[in-house]
Design a protein around this motif. Structure first.
Motif, PDB file in Angstrom:
ATOM      1  N   GLU A 101      -4.262  -1.189   5.152  1.00  0.00           N
ATOM      2  CA  GLU A 101      -4.029  -1.521   6.497  1.00  0.00           C
ATOM      3  C   GLU A 101      -4.431  -0.031   7.532  1.00  0.00           C
ATOM      4  O   GLU A 101      -2.748   0.087   7.045  1.00  0.00           O
ATOM      5  CB  GLU A 101      -3.298  -2.358   6.718  1.00  0.00           C
ATOM      6  N   ASP A 109      -3.592   1.935   9.768  1.00  0.00           N
ATOM      7  CA  ASP A 109      -2.989   0.940  11.073  1.00  0.00           C
ATOM      8  C   ASP A 109      -1.536   1.567  10.970  1.00  0.00           C
ATOM      9  O   ASP A 109      -0.568   2.508  10.903  1.00  0.00           O
ATOM     10  CB  ASP A 109      -3.124   0.459  12.190  1.00  0.00           C
ATOM     11  N   ALA A 110      -1.273   0.966   9.572  1.00  0.00           N
ATOM     12  CA  ALA A 110       0.028   0.497   9.041  1.00  0.00           C
ATOM     13  C   ALA A 110       0.667   1.635   8.626  1.00  0.00           C
ATOM     14  O   ALA A 110       1.945   2.436   8.109  1.00  0.00           O
ATOM     15  CB  ALA A 110       0.762  -0.296   8.318  1.00  0.00           C
ATOM     16  N   GLN A 134       0.912  -1.688  -0.262  1.00  0.00           N
ATOM     17  CA  GLN A 134       0.094   0.035   0.211  1.00  0.00           C
ATOM     18  C   GLN A 134       0.765   1.477   0.062  1.00  0.00           C
ATOM     19  O   GLN A 134       1.657   0.773   0.370  1.00  0.00           O
ATOM     20  CB  GLN A 134      -0.783   0.440   0.992  1.00  0.00           C
ATOM     21  N   VAL A 189       1.456  -4.901   2.776  1.00  0.00           N
ATOM     22  CA  VAL A 189      -0.206  -5.744   3.260  1.00  0.00           C
ATOM     23  C   VAL A 189      -0.251  -7.181   3.362  1.00  0.00           C
ATOM     24  O   VAL A 189       0.292  -7.475   2.372  1.00  0.00           O
ATOM     25  CB  VAL A 189      -1.107  -4.794   3.159  1.00  0.00           C
TER      26      VAL A 189
END
Length: 208
Positions: A94, A96-97, A66, A88
């Motif tokens: 994702e 939070d990442a 991502q 991911v």
């Protein structure tokens, strides 16, 4: 965060073989083909585009990535912009990442504000032929991209062909990119600076 610095050139399809020979000659080996699919996300009102950021998922032979790209500059085919990228597990964002990786408060705030409404807006699907080599003391990655941008709009799929060259500076002086571009342009007729990136082309399809 990294700053991506690359020159994009529109490649006449009939000159793809000439470009291939040029890069193979410099690298001393044939290019490596990498199939790529990129899914770009935005809200129905295109909030991310208005904030001048782009969010995508990329499928590579090694898995999913991502990427968030912030506003940058493009002049004479030279593109510079900030980007944040994380791996991911599958075809899903994702947040939070990505939030942990992003150190730009403005871009992060725009992403969080849009998160609940994000959906796929368009895709780019292409084969990237890659070379990496040293040139004028710099480390450069050269790519020939050929494929298409597709956008589902009102029950129909809009399409735009991709045929371009990207020269990315991995390490060294930016002047090496310009010197390589000059040498490439002398060997491959019809190359033109491309100031519109693939994401911008996708958004144009959505707006037609």
């Amino acid at each position: 965060m990294s700053i991506e610095r690359e020159i994009k050139l529109a490649l006449p399809p009939e000159q793809a073989d000439a470009a291939d020979r040029f890069f193979t000659g410099i690298a001393g080996a044939p290019g490596r083909d990498v199939p790529l699919t990129n899914i770009y996300f935005d809200t129905p009102s295109l909030a991310l585009a208005r904030a001048r950021i782009a969010l995508r998922l990329r499928k590579t032979p090694d898995g999913w990535l991502q990427t968030l790209k912030a506003a940058g500059t493009a002049e004479g085919g030279l593109h510079s912009r900030h980007e944040w990228e994380t791996a991911v597990a599958n075809e899903a964002l994702e947040f939070d990442a990505l939030a942990a990786a992003c150190d730009d408060g403005t871009a992060l705030a725009a992403l969080r504000a849009a998160a609940s409404e994000l959906d796929e807006r368009f895709r780019t699907t292409f084969v990237r032929r890659l070379w990496r080599f040293e040139f004028d003391g710099a480390r450069i990655e050269a790519a020939i991209d050929r494929g298409e941008v597709t956008a589902p709009v009102d029950g129909q799929t809009r399409r735009d062909a991709i045929s371009e060259i990207e020269l990315e500076l991995l390490k060294g002086d930016e002047q090496a990119l310009h010197a390589l571009t000059a040498k490439l342009s002398a060997a491959v007729p019809g190359l033109m600076p491309e100031n519109v990136n693939k994401a911008q082309r996708g958004y144009r399809l959505c707006a037609r």
